[in-house]
Design a protein around this motif. Structure first.
Motif, PDB file in Angstrom:
ATOM      1  N   THR A  44       0.882  -0.472   0.218  1.00  0.00           N
ATOM      2  CA  THR A  44      -0.215   0.249   0.262  1.00  0.00           C
ATOM      3  C   THR A  44       0.585   1.396   0.220  1.00  0.00           C
ATOM      4  OG1 THR A  44      -1.468  -1.028   1.137  1.00  0.00           O
ATOM      5  CG2 THR A  44      -1.716   1.529   0.957  1.00  0.00           C
ATOM      6  N   LEU A  45       0.324   2.073  -0.784  1.00  0.00           N
ATOM      7  CA  LEU A  45       1.870   2.902  -0.931  1.00  0.00           C
ATOM      8  C   LEU A  45       1.357   4.205  -0.071  1.00  0.00           C
ATOM      9  CD1 LEU A  45       3.150   5.522  -2.176  1.00  0.00           C
ATOM     10  CD2 LEU A  45       1.641   6.524  -4.134  1.00  0.00           C
ATOM     11  N   ILE A  46      -0.175   4.538   0.662  1.00  0.00           N
ATOM     12  CA  ILE A  46      -0.641   5.593   1.482  1.00  0.00           C
ATOM     13  C   ILE A  46      -1.585   4.680   1.831  1.00  0.00           C
ATOM     14  CG2 ILE A  46      -0.844   7.898   2.556  1.00  0.00           C
ATOM     15  CD1 ILE A  46       1.013   9.033   0.960  1.00  0.00           C
ATOM     16  N   THR A  62       0.014  -4.715   8.783  1.00  0.00           N
ATOM     17  CA  THR A  62      -0.287  -3.225   9.215  1.00  0.00           C
ATOM     18  C   THR A  62      -0.169  -2.981  10.520  1.00  0.00           C
ATOM     19  OG1 THR A  62      -2.099  -3.697   7.374  1.00  0.00           O
ATOM     20  CG2 THR A  62      -0.115  -3.709   6.600  1.00  0.00           C
ATOM     21  N   ILE A  63      -0.487  -1.799  10.745  1.00  0.00           N
ATOM     22  CA  ILE A  63      -1.564  -0.457  11.457  1.00  0.00           C
ATOM     23  C   ILE A  63      -1.394   0.747  10.751  1.00  0.00           C
ATOM     24  CG2 ILE A  63      -1.777   0.350  13.823  1.00  0.00           C
ATOM     25  CD1 ILE A  63       0.127  -2.118  14.663  1.00  0.00           C
ATOM     26  N   MET A  64      -2.863   0.744  10.138  1.00  0.00           N
ATOM     27  CA  MET A  64      -2.709   1.994  10.063  1.00  0.00           C
ATOM     28  C   MET A  64      -3.589   3.539  10.948  1.00  0.00           C
ATOM     29  SD  MET A  64      -4.110   0.986   6.142  1.00  0.00           S
ATOM     30  CE  MET A  64      -2.773   0.314   5.217  1.00  0.00           C
ATOM     31  N   HIS A 251      -8.877   4.228   5.249  1.00  0.00           N
ATOM     32  CA  HIS A 251      -7.948   3.511   4.283  1.00  0.00           C
ATOM     33  C   HIS A 251      -7.985   2.756   3.414  1.00  0.00           C
ATOM     34  CE1 HIS A 251      -5.437   5.372   8.124  1.00  0.00           C
ATOM     35  NE2 HIS A 251      -5.821   4.842   8.640  1.00  0.00           N
ATOM     36  N   LEU A 252      -9.277   2.430   3.217  1.00  0.00           N
ATOM     37  CA  LEU A 252      -9.738   1.718   2.193  1.00  0.00           C
ATOM     38  C   LEU A 252     -10.306   2.515   0.405  1.00  0.00           C
ATOM     39  CD1 LEU A 252     -12.209  -0.007   5.066  1.00  0.00           C
ATOM     40  CD2 LEU A 252     -10.036  -0.408   3.416  1.00  0.00           C
TER      41      LEU A 252
END
Length: 281
Positions: A44-46, A62-64, A251-252
């Motif tokens: 994932t880029l951002i 991942t933790i976003m 984030h989606l």
């Protein structure tokens, strides 16, 4: 004496032939194509998916995080850090070197998402395949209690990702994206299209600047703005830390396209970070 000279001549000719054959084999080995990796360092880029893939039998955790608007009551809200806007925890596993599956949960609306990504083509060093092309699909389900049928809480996103690593320092991607909501708030069923754009500038083996933009094509939902993000990747061993400023709290993909009402260049940006850790299984 004549036999001895003939013997040496035969040996010399054999050595010349073997040396020539080895040189030819070496040239053939050099010409073997290899895939071009590390265009973006992370899957994932951002907020956008990339053409980077998790190796087979590896797990990416991942933790976003995204926080509140940094410019709203900046001092009292400590530049938005006092307002945790959205957190997504995710797991992605490489089934093969080309195919991965994942699951995650976002604190915003308690959305659970299931996703998969497959590499259709991969850029190679001989430029026979000049770009990487991957297909990603994402299914989101709102699990927060809202007294509506489960079918109304379903959304999907699908992207065809084209990327190219132009040099050791610069990579670019575009991703036509389709998003569908069975029901979006009180508006009803919605179909949205966007043309995502992303880039990475590798400053060194450890640091890279990143940026992404999500212009929506055609009709926007009321109040929706095109999302923009600007970040810095830091690679440390098995971790990649992604620090960024962004206009979106999501984030989606489908929610980034449908539910971003902030304008980055007007000063409506927030701080966020992603943590990526790869584990071998």
């Amino acid at each position: 004496m004549r036999l001895s000279k003939a013997f040496y001549i035969v040996i010399l000719l054999q050595l010349i032939a073997v040396t020539g054959l080895q040189a030819q084999m070496q040239r053939q080995r050099v010409a073997v194509a290899s895939t071009v990796d590390d265009a973006f360092w992370t899957p994932t880029l951002i907020t956008q998916p990339t053409t980077e893939h998790i190796p087979a039998r590896n797990l990416n955790v991942t933790i976003m995080h995204s926080f509140g608007i940094a410019t709203t009551d900046a001092i009292s809200n400590f530049f938005g850090f006092d307002n945790v806007q959205n957190v997504r925890l995710g797991l992605d596993m490489g089934l093969t070197n080309r195919w991965s599956v994942g699951i995650g949960r976002s604190s915003q609306l308690n959305v659970v998402d299931i996703r998969t990504k497959y590499a259709l083509f991969q850029q190679d060093s001989l430029k026979k395949m000049p770009v990487s092309i991957s297909l990603q699909g994402d299914l989101g389900i709102i699990t927060q209690e809202n007294r509506q049928p489960l079918s109304d809480d379903v959304s999907i996103a699908s992207s065809l990702i084209f990327s190219r690593k132009f040099s050791k320092r610069f990579s670019l991607q575009i991703l036509p994206t389709y998003a569908h909501f069975n029901r979006y708030n009180a508006i009803g069923s919605q179909n949205l299209f966007a043309l995502g754009m992303g880039m990475a500038i590798h400053l060194s083996k450890r640091y890279a600047l990143t940026a992404e933009y999500y212009p929506v094509l055609g009709e926007h939902l009321p109040g929706t703005k095109n999302a923009f993000s600007l970040g810095m990747n830091i690679q440390t061993g098995g971790h990649v830390f992604q620090l960024f400023f962004t206009s979106t709290e999501w984030h989606l993909q489908q929610f980034v396209i449908a539910d971003n009402d902030q304008q980055f260049w007007a000063g409506d940006f927030r701080f966020g970070f992603n943590v990526n850790r790869i584990f071998g299984l």
